[in-house]
Design a protein around this motif. Structure first.
Motif, short mmCIF file in Angstrom:
data_model
loop_
_atom_site.label_atom_id
_atom_site.label_comp_id
_atom_site.label_asym_id
_atom_site.label_seq_id
_atom_site.Cartn_x
_atom_site.Cartn_y
_atom_site.Cartn_z
N MET A 244 -12.56 -2.34 -3.21
CA MET A 244 -12.52 -1.36 -2.12
C MET A 244 -13.89 -0.72 -1.93
O MET A 244 -14.36 -0.56 -0.79
CB MET A 244 -11.47 -0.28 -2.45
CG MET A 244 -10.03 -0.77 -2.35
SD MET A 244 -8.84 0.41 -3.09
CE MET A 244 -9.16 1.87 -2.10
N LYS A 245 -14.57 -0.38 -3.04
CA LYS A 245 -15.89 0.25 -2.94
C LYS A 245 -16.94 -0.73 -2.45
O LYS A 245 -17.78 -0.40 -1.61
CB LYS A 245 -16.28 0.81 -4.31
CG LYS A 245 -15.45 2.00 -4.75
CD LYS A 245 -15.86 2.46 -6.14
CE LYS A 245 -15.00 3.63 -6.60
NZ LYS A 245 -15.36 4.09 -7.99
N ASN B 253 -9.94 -1.37 -7.08
CA ASN B 253 -10.80 -0.24 -6.72
C ASN B 253 -12.25 -0.68 -6.54
O ASN B 253 -12.95 -0.20 -5.64
CB ASN B 253 -10.72 0.86 -7.78
CG ASN B 253 -9.39 1.59 -7.74
OD1 ASN B 253 -8.75 1.67 -6.69
ND2 ASN B 253 -8.96 2.14 -8.88
N LEU C 24 -13.27 -1.02 1.95
CA LEU C 24 -11.90 -1.27 2.41
C LEU C 24 -10.98 -0.11 2.04
O LEU C 24 -11.17 0.55 1.01
CB LEU C 24 -11.35 -2.55 1.77
CG LEU C 24 -12.13 -3.84 2.01
CD1 LEU C 24 -11.53 -4.97 1.18
CD2 LEU C 24 -12.13 -4.20 3.50
N THR C 25 -9.98 0.12 2.88
CA THR C 25 -8.90 1.02 2.48
C THR C 25 -8.00 0.28 1.49
O THR C 25 -8.08 -0.95 1.34
CB THR C 25 -8.05 1.46 3.68
OG1 THR C 25 -7.38 0.31 4.21
CG2 THR C 25 -8.91 2.11 4.77
N GLU C 26 -7.14 1.02 0.82
CA GLU C 26 -6.24 0.39 -0.14
C GLU C 26 -5.34 -0.62 0.56
O GLU C 26 -5.08 -1.72 0.04
CB GLU C 26 -5.41 1.47 -0.84
CG GLU C 26 -4.67 0.96 -2.06
CD GLU C 26 -4.13 2.09 -2.91
OE1 GLU C 26 -4.45 2.15 -4.11
OE2 GLU C 26 -3.39 2.94 -2.35
N SER D 189 0.83 -1.21 0.00
CA SER D 189 0.00 0.00 0.00
C SER D 189 0.86 1.26 0.00
O SER D 189 0.54 2.25 -0.68
CB SER D 189 -0.93 0.01 1.22
OG SER D 189 -0.18 -0.12 2.42
N ALA E 272 -7.36 -3.70 1.38
CA ALA E 272 -7.70 -4.45 0.17
C ALA E 272 -6.51 -5.29 -0.29
O ALA E 272 -6.68 -6.47 -0.65
CB ALA E 272 -8.14 -3.49 -0.93
#
Length: 693
Positions: free
Chosen positions: A385-386, A382, A390-392, A329, A395
């Protein structure tokens, strides 16, 4: 009485048998007469010299069953000019070579070009061994005129105070095994030669952090050599170090830029230019802020260097791969900020159902099985995550092992797979996979699965192949090159091992990385500049064995304290968390048995001229003096008697032969020596120099 090298003394004794032919009435040598007769092979003179056992041992060589007298080497001895020929006060404040009464460094016409190539420099490691006004307070022993002295200097020494440490404390011992870890207290050159018979060809890795020859006073070691002295000092130690290495072993030496270039040339000479492996640049500090208003004339130092040589390149084992790690990350964010594209953005959430459709073969005729993947699920990072909030970082920690990018590899497998797919009448490729056994590479000999996507059959390259999950967090790992960043490790290095050593201490993780690269479990690692014990601690935690040599009392104290902390498991610094260290292990401690060392300590402790004179009287009765010393001249020198107390103290320290600080093992059965050591130590020495398990 003039105390001379054994060879010179013996030769003068023989020459004295010829009356005044070769010696004056006062015993001075008539050099020209001697050299002329040697050049003419004078039968009587040569016969007497040839028959003398000491001369025969050092100057006669057997070639094709014939004994040959090494005349040229022998004649060199007579060209030697005794260094303190005129007085003891003339060169009190400076040691060097002179021409017409001037030191050669005062003449622009003379270049000092490593003049001590054929000498041995013992070089004490403590600042107590330094004369305040001289670069090095040590004699250079020339191999031509002092070979017997050098032979005696480098003979194995007696060990005393031998004991073993483990989790249960300290124990007296009388036996030694090659399986033991070992700490030796004593001069490292002498200790190395004491190891030679037992350990020649058995050391897998040598790591050294020697004095950097910077001239600073902030470091406890003798770090103030002149150029030639430093080269001689290192050469003597590296010569024996090479003998101790296994044929497939490596040596790593850490320096700053003050001596690194000279060190490499010296290493080329000792190990061979073709044995050079790499030079690693190690970043230890970041340079930030103003540099003093532009007044500095040199760049700030923030890099040190590790020079690597093998002993035998043809037999040396390949380095184990070592990596540098960064959170995926964090890496993604850094690349985004730098405008660099991050490729591992697709996730194979579900590989679908594997349906066998046929086989082809590789170049060796081995089967490659083809599978069509039905109902696979691929999403972007992405999107996940949506969908899951989740945060990057979260994820990638959850899905990173399924992340991939696609590539067009130069492979003989891919065209065969594409051809077979089309021969089977299949067209569009949403996703397919193969299974086969590679003949080369990291997956050699085991079944391996590959995925291909699209009509151009782009190969999946997995993030998991270049990353590692540590404690639930995914890290990108890259094979290390020759630039290592250890800025972060220097912040707490002073307290590693629960011992403080503010200057020169190296991080355990740095040494651990070297150990991981160059050795296998249970291999043997040597550090003869042991310091505070960083190498010993890192070696023990890494599951290898160590030998550490150190002369200074303060450093030995730190090593013993640190290693006991490591064994008890109370040390959780350095490598401990990396290797899940909880304690264990043991080591043997032993000291080289001191001889002249007691006189040296008493001289340094003397408070006034009366105490100094008292020590000198005892020295006359039992000490070994430097071979260049004329005691009559010393005692009757009026200029010497007028010197201040501290000057006289330093002069007496010089007169003492500091190459005779320790007792030789071959004297252990002498009554006056045997009585000085315990029965346990006597048995320990017999075990160390006897059994070689």
């Amino acid at each position: 009485m003039q105390i001379e090298p054994k060879i010179m003394s013996q030769v003068k004794s023989i020459l004295g048998e010829f009356g005044n032919k070769y010696l004056t009435s006062k015993g001075s040598l008539k050099r020209n007469n001697v050299i002329n007769d040697l050049d003419k092979f004078d039968h009587v003179l040569m016969t007497k010299l040839f028959k003398d056992p000491l001369i025969h041992k050092n100057y006669v060589e057997k070639i094709a069953n014939n004994e040959v007298f090494k005349l040229n080497q022998f004649i060199e001895m007579f060209e030697y000019k005794e260094f303190w020929e005129d007085s003891y006060t003339k060169y009190t404040n400076k040691i060097g070579l002179t021409a017409n009464g001037k030191f050669i460094d005062e003449s622009a016409d003379v270049v000092l070009d490593f003049p001590f190539k054929d000498t041995v420099l013992k070089a004490g490691m403590t600042k107590e061994d330094l004369d305040k006004d001289a670069s090095v307070d040590e004699p250079f022993l020339n191999e031509t005129i002092a070979k017997p002295e050098i032979d005696e200097l480098l003979e194995p020494k007696i060990f005393v105070n031998a004991r073993k440490y483990d989790q249960n404390g300290e124990h007296k011992i009388s036996n030694y095994s090659n399986h033991d870890n070992l700490i030796i207290k004593g001069n490292n050159l002498i200790a190395l030669h004491s190891l030679k018979e037992r350990y020649a060809g058995k050391i897998n890795l040598i790591y050294l952090d020697p004095p950097y020859n910077t001239g600073t006073d902030s470091f406890a070691y003798n770090d103030r050599f002149n150029q030639s002295a430093w080269l001689t000092f290192m050469k003597n130690r590296l010569d024996i170090a090479r003998d101790l290495l296994t044929e497939d072993g490596y040596i790593f030496i850490q320096t700053d830029d003050n001596e690194q270039a000279y060190l490499k040339i010296l290493m080329d000479t000792i190990f061979g230019k073709n044995q050079y492996v790499n030079t690693i640049s190690v970043l230890f500090k970041n340079i930030a802020g103003a540099s003093g208003g532009g007044e500095d004339k040199r760049l700030k130092k923030n890099i040190e260097y590790i020079t690597i040589y093998s002993k035998n390149r043809e037999l040396s084992r390949p380095f184990n791969s070592v990596y540098q790690y960064k959170k995926v990350s964090q890496l993604v964010q850094e690349m985004r900020e730098a405008g660099v594209s991050w490729k591992y953005t697709s996730i194979l959430v579900d590989a679908g159902i594997e349906k066998y459709i046929g086989s082809t073969i590789d170049g060796g005729g081995n089967e490659i099985k083809l599978y069509k993947r039905e109902h696979p699920i691929i999403k972007s990072i992405n999107a996940l995550m949506k969908e899951e909030g989740l945060t990057e970082e979260q994820a990638y920690d959850k899905y990173g092992k399924f992340a991939f990018q696609t590539a067009m590899p130069q492979s003989s497998i891919r065209p065969r797979v594409m051809e077979k797919w089309r021969n089977l009448g299949l067209n569009s490729n949403e996703l397919m996979s193969i299974r086969y056994v590679p003949r080369t590479g990291k997956n050699k000999g085991q079944e391996y699965q590959q995925f291909y996507k699209g009509d151009s059959f782009r190969l999946f390259a997995w993030l998991k192949d270049v990353s590692e999950e540590i404690d639930g967090t995914l890290y990108k790992k890259d094979v290390l090159g020759t630039f290592w960043n250890f800025v972060g490790e220097t912040k707490n290095v002073n307290k590693e091992g629960q011992v403080e050593f503010p200057n020169g201490k190296k991080p355990e993780r740095l040494i651990g990385r070297i150990i991981e690269m160059a050795t296998e479990p249970n291999n043997l690692v040597l550090d003869f500049f042991g310091g505070s014990g960083s190498t010993a601690a890192a070696t023990l935690k890494s599951g290898r064995r160590f030998i550490s040599i150190e002369q200074m009392d303060s450093q030995i104290y730190l090593q013993l304290k640190r290693l006991n902390n490591v064994m008890s498991g109370s040390d959780n610094s350095g490598l401990s968390s990396d290797v899940d260290w909880h304690g264990g292990g043991s080591f043997v401690y032993a000291e080289l048995m001191e001889k002249n060392q007691g006189y040296l300590k008493d001289l340094l402790a003397a408070k006034d001229i009366n105490e100094l004179d008292a020590v000198y009287k005892r020295m006359k009765a039992g000490a070994d003096f430097d071979f260049r010393v004329d005691l009559d001249k010393y005692e009757n020198d009026a200029e010497r008697k007028a010197l201040p107390f501290e000057e006289q103290k330093r002069l007496l320290v010089r007169l003492l032969d500091k190459n005779q600080l320790y007792y030789n093992f071959n004297n252990i059965d002498d009554a006056d020596v045997h009585d000085l050591i315990s029965d346990n130590d006597y048995q320990f020495n017999q075990s160390f120099y006897g059994k070689k398990d």
